[in-house]
Scaffold this active site. Structure first.
Site, short mmCIF file in Angstrom:
data_model
loop_
_atom_site.label_atom_id
_atom_site.label_comp_id
_atom_site.label_asym_id
_atom_site.label_seq_id
_atom_site.Cartn_x
_atom_site.Cartn_y
_atom_site.Cartn_z
N PHE A 1 -20.46 0.81 -1.35
CA PHE A 1 -19.37 1.02 -0.41
C PHE A 1 -19.88 1.88 0.74
CE2 PHE A 1 -14.72 0.49 -0.33
CZ PHE A 1 -14.56 -0.48 -1.30
N GLN A 40 -7.70 7.56 10.08
CA GLN A 40 -8.78 6.58 9.89
C GLN A 40 -8.38 5.15 10.25
OE1 GLN A 40 -10.29 5.49 5.71
NE2 GLN A 40 -12.02 6.48 6.71
N HIS A 65 -9.73 1.47 9.57
CA HIS A 65 -10.66 0.75 8.71
C HIS A 65 -11.26 -0.40 9.53
CE1 HIS A 65 -12.17 -1.80 5.53
NE2 HIS A 65 -11.83 -0.93 4.60
N LEU A 114 -5.79 -5.88 5.32
CA LEU A 114 -7.12 -5.36 5.00
C LEU A 114 -8.03 -6.35 4.27
CD1 LEU A 114 -8.37 -2.47 5.39
CD2 LEU A 114 -8.38 -2.41 2.92
N GLU A 123 -13.83 -3.04 2.16
CA GLU A 123 -15.22 -2.70 2.46
C GLU A 123 -16.14 -3.22 1.34
OE1 GLU A 123 -15.75 1.24 4.52
OE2 GLU A 123 -16.42 1.67 2.48
N ARG A 138 -16.69 4.54 7.83
CA ARG A 138 -15.72 3.77 8.61
C ARG A 138 -15.61 4.21 10.06
NH1 ARG A 138 -11.30 3.37 3.72
NH2 ARG A 138 -12.56 1.87 2.57
N HIS A 149 -5.35 2.86 8.88
CA HIS A 149 -5.48 2.72 7.43
C HIS A 149 -5.12 3.95 6.62
CE1 HIS A 149 -7.05 0.90 3.82
NE2 HIS A 149 -7.94 1.85 3.65
N ARG A 164 -12.54 9.83 5.73
CA ARG A 164 -12.64 9.57 4.29
C ARG A 164 -13.63 8.44 4.00
NH1 ARG A 164 -10.31 5.80 0.73
NH2 ARG A 164 -8.90 4.95 2.30
C1 FAD Z 1 -4.80 -2.36 1.75
C2 FAD Z 1 -5.38 -1.06 1.25
C3 FAD Z 1 -6.52 -1.06 0.46
C4 FAD Z 1 -7.04 0.14 -0.01
N1 FAD Z 1 -8.16 0.12 -0.82
C5 FAD Z 1 -8.62 1.29 -1.32
C6 FAD Z 1 -9.73 1.31 -2.21
O1 FAD Z 1 -10.29 0.28 -2.56
N2 FAD Z 1 -10.16 2.50 -2.68
C7 FAD Z 1 -9.56 3.68 -2.32
O2 FAD Z 1 -10.00 4.73 -2.78
N3 FAD Z 1 -8.50 3.68 -1.50
C8 FAD Z 1 -8.00 2.53 -1.00
N4 FAD Z 1 -6.92 2.55 -0.17
C9 FAD Z 1 -6.23 3.82 0.09
C10 FAD Z 1 -5.34 4.18 -1.11
O3 FAD Z 1 -4.89 3.01 -1.72
C11 FAD Z 1 -4.13 5.01 -0.71
O4 FAD Z 1 -4.54 6.09 0.06
C12 FAD Z 1 -3.45 5.54 -1.96
O5 FAD Z 1 -3.13 4.48 -2.82
C13 FAD Z 1 -2.21 6.34 -1.65
O6 FAD Z 1 -1.58 6.64 -2.89
P1 FAD Z 1 -0.37 7.62 -2.98
O7 FAD Z 1 0.03 7.71 -4.42
O8 FAD Z 1 -0.67 8.88 -2.26
O9 FAD Z 1 0.77 6.88 -2.15
P2 FAD Z 1 1.48 5.44 -2.34
O10 FAD Z 1 0.81 4.59 -3.34
O11 FAD Z 1 1.66 4.90 -0.97
O12 FAD Z 1 2.87 5.81 -2.94
C14 FAD Z 1 3.83 6.51 -2.19
C15 FAD Z 1 5.07 6.67 -3.05
O13 FAD Z 1 5.96 7.55 -2.39
C16 FAD Z 1 7.27 7.02 -2.43
N5 FAD Z 1 8.02 7.55 -1.29
C17 FAD Z 1 7.64 7.64 0.00
N6 FAD Z 1 8.63 8.18 0.73
C18 FAD Z 1 9.65 8.44 -0.12
C19 FAD Z 1 10.94 8.98 0.02
N7 FAD Z 1 11.45 9.36 1.20
N8 FAD Z 1 11.73 9.09 -1.08
C20 FAD Z 1 11.27 8.69 -2.29
N9 FAD Z 1 10.05 8.15 -2.48
C21 FAD Z 1 9.26 8.05 -1.41
C22 FAD Z 1 7.08 5.52 -2.42
O14 FAD Z 1 8.19 4.90 -3.00
C23 FAD Z 1 5.82 5.36 -3.28
O15 FAD Z 1 6.18 5.29 -4.63
C24 FAD Z 1 -6.41 1.35 0.31
C25 FAD Z 1 -5.26 1.35 1.11
C26 FAD Z 1 -4.75 0.15 1.57
C27 FAD Z 1 -3.54 0.21 2.45
#
Ligand code: FAD
Length: 577
Positions: free
Chosen positions: A116, A236, A238, A248, A251, A282, A349, A391
């Site tokens: 990666f 960031q 991507h 997306l 990578e 990135r 991203h 990142r």
């Molecule tokens: C397409 C894509 C591919 C990716 N691939 C990778 C990868 O291969 N490897 C890697 O390390 N990272 C990757 N990332 C980045 C990574 O996936 C995210 O940064 C990470 O999953 C974020 O997780 P989180 O738990 O912080 O938030 P999220 O998974 O976004 O969850 C947010 C939660 O908060 C809740 N929420 C938000 N606002 C409120 C509110 N007002 N009230 C109640 N609930 C709320 C939502 O309901 C949700 O449950 C990728 C990101 C994307 C978009």
């Protein structure tokens, strides 16, 4: 209606579920409040992998991972965070395996790993296989695995509850207010400890990999209440968003051997990162793509994008290791990656900045690291700061499980010694007023129109390249949009599943986080990682080797304080790849 739990986690993505699980394992009574059903959280979209120096394919060490993370973050990464992370992510991946996560395997049965961007061996000498993966559905598998574990541990879920307020009084976190989407009812949540794990805010931009729901709600709510947001200028892009949609393409595609080519068919990354080429971090690749297009070497009739070429890879590698992105390309563009290169351009991203925390997820309120008792944050909503100015791919999924786990353990232990605070119906007041104001407004402004203007202008003035002039223009645009936001009205006056109301609330959050980002970017007069100022092209360690803490002082007015970067093993150096 009122509820009471010792630890309440906002968000059911990877960070929220990891936090909840470890808090429950510590013996706390835990609830998760989420605006989405847990397995619809955006962690499920993560594709390529979770980085850990398991050394299954070739020699690797946590120290190399730490070094790559610090260098990848353009030396704005706190080195104590990078050390904890690089060590603990190894154990975290093995623990996920033991929970049943179906990682891809090597012939010898060990977890498979791929290359990666920015992950290297021997302190930057060559790319290394570090990303553990489950095809290109790694996030989906993490989310499902953690959710099953949470169910097993009897964690209470309030699904489709939209948090509208965090109750902070006398400098202490006391509870939450949430709108139940099915009924329109406001609920009061009393907690001893609250963990914010509400994800990112990519929806401030027009072209983004982020879901509609990634609107920075809780970052904005805390910012409005006078708490700081850290390093918001570092957002960031991507490199490989499907052009022109922004969906997306992981990578991992380049990790498996994919090559970026310009309109002339040149492998242009050889010019920008001679050692690791397409596997540079990135920020480096995204800038290189823009420069190629700007200098007239773009692909397509408008010469406005570049190409991701996988055609030289064995078809079984593409079909087996990258099935989802292959489908995305076929479905959305009608382009078959087995036969022709795929049009790509950078897509918004990941938020490196967010709610500042200690290494145990405690939210801090100033440059002296003073904690807010009972308040925690984890995941993309938080800023530890592990990712610094940029990142590395796969380090977010690692961040969720390492720092989610730490936040969960600390919050549970804090809750054991804490008392509940008295809350009354009056605490619902500010949320009720905000909702009623929107519902009863006769203003002429429409949410979709304002949001589109915000997203386009952020794209034009505050994306991969910035200048003081463009950012200043965006400051003025944001002031105007905030003013117009006061006059928005909605057509749906109902209570059940009022998505128009939710979108109106979310637009308010998007405006707030944009304000913090744009002011922070205007304020930082240097280029570092994802923050590329064309009018200040050099990194300036003398003046800017420090974290930004942005405080809202009034609409359109932001004050700054600074926190030193935690240095250590690795001295800041020029960053070449
Ligand atoms: C397409 C894509 C591919 C990716 N691939 C990778 C990868 O291969 N490897 C890697 O390390 N990272 C990757 N990332 C980045 C990574 O996936 C995210 O940064 C990470 O999953 C974020 O997780 P989180 O738990 O912080 O938030 P999220 O998974 O976004 O969850 C947010 C939660 O908060 C809740 N929420 C938000 N606002 C409120 C509110 N007002 N009230 C109640 N609930 C709320 C939502 O309901 C949700 O449950 C990728 C990101 C994307 C978009």
């Amino acid at each position: 209606m009122a509820h009471r739990h010792e630890v309440i986690v906002v968000g059911a993505g990877g960070a929220g579920l990891a936090t909840a699980l470890y808090a429950a394992r510590e013996g706390a009574d835990v609830a998760v409040v989420s605006k989405l059903y847990p397995t619809r959280s955006h962690t499920g979209a993560a594709q390529g992998g979770i980085g850990a120096a398991l050394g299954n394919v070739e020699e690797d060490h946590w120290e190399w991972h730490m070094f790559d993370t610090v260098k990848g973050g353009d030396y704005l990464t706190d080195q104590d965070a990078a050390e904890v992370f690089a060590k603990e992510v190894i154990e975290a991946v093995i623990e996920l395996e033991h929970m049943g996560l179906p990682f891809d395997r090597l012939p010898n049965g060990k977890i498979a790993q791929r290359r990666f961007g920015g992950h290297t061996k021997d302190w930057g000498k060559a790319p290394v296989h570090r990303a553990a993966h489950a095809a290109d559905r790694t996030g989906h598998m993490i989310l499902q695995t953690l959710y099953q574990q949470c169910v097993k541990h009897n964690i209470t879920f309030y699904n489709e509850f939209h948090v509208t307020d965090v109750i902070l009084e006398d400098g202490v976190a006391k509870g939450l207010v949430a709108l139940e989407l099915a009924t329109g009812e406001l609920h009061l949540f009393q907690a001893k400890a609250i963990v914010i794990a509400s994800g990112g805010f990519g929806r401030i931009y027009k072209v983004t990999s982020n879901a509609y729901t990634l609107t920075g709600d809780l970052q904005a709510i805390l910012y409005r209440k006078g708490l700081p947001l850290e390093d918001m200028e570092f957002y960031q892009f991507h490199p490989t968003g499907l052009y022109p949609l922004g969906i997306l393409l992981t990578e991992g595609a380049r990790g498996e051997g994919g090559i970026l080519r310009n309109g002339l068919g040149e492998r242009f990354m050889e010019r920008y990162a001679p050692t690791i080429k397409d596997l540079a971090p990135r920020d480096v690749v995204a800038r290189a793509m823009y420069l190629e297009v700007r200098e007239g070497r773009g692909a397509g009739p408008k010469k406005d994008h570049v190409l991701l070429d996988l055609t030289h890879l064995p078809p079984e590698v593409i079909e087996k290791k990258l099935p989802d992105i292959t489908e995305f390309s076929r479905i959305y563009l009608g382009v078959d990656p087995l036969k022709e290169p795929v049009p790509v351009m950078p897509t918004a991203h990941y938020a490196m900045g967010g709610i500042p925390t200690t290494l145990w997820g405690q939210v801090i309120q100033d440059e002296k690291n003073t904690v807010v008792p009972g308040l925690y944050a984890a995941g993309e909503a938080a800023c530890v700061s592990l990712h610094g100015a940029n990142r590395l791919g796969t380090n977010s999924l690692g961040d969720l499980v390492v720092f989610g786990r730490r936040a969960g353990i600390h919050a549970a232990r804090f809750a054991k010694d804490a008392d509940y605070h008295e809350l009354t119906e009056e605490h619902l007041g500010p949320s009720r007023e905000r909702i009623e104001r929107i519902k009863n407004s006769t203003g002429k402004e429409k949410v979709a129109v304002l949001r589109a203007e915000l997203q386009q202008s952020m794209m034009d003035h505050a994306s991969v390249f910035r200048t003081g002039e463009l950012l200043q223009k965006q400051v003025e645009i944001l002031k105007e949009l905030m003013d117009r936001y006061k006059r928005i009205s909605i057509d749906d006056k109902g209570d059940a599943y009022n998505t128009e109301l939710v979108e109106a609330l979310e637009l308010g959050y998007l405006l707030e986080v944009s304000e913090a980002l744009v002011h922070s970017a205007l304020n930082r007069t240097e280029s570092r990682g994802a923050h590329a100022r064309e009018d200040y092209p050099e990194r300036d360690d003398q003046n800017w080797l420090k974290h930004t803490l942005a405080y809202k002082v009034a609409d359109g007015k932001v004050a700054f304080r600074y926190k030193p970067v935690v240095l250590g093993r690795f001295e800041p150096k020029a960053r070449t790849y």
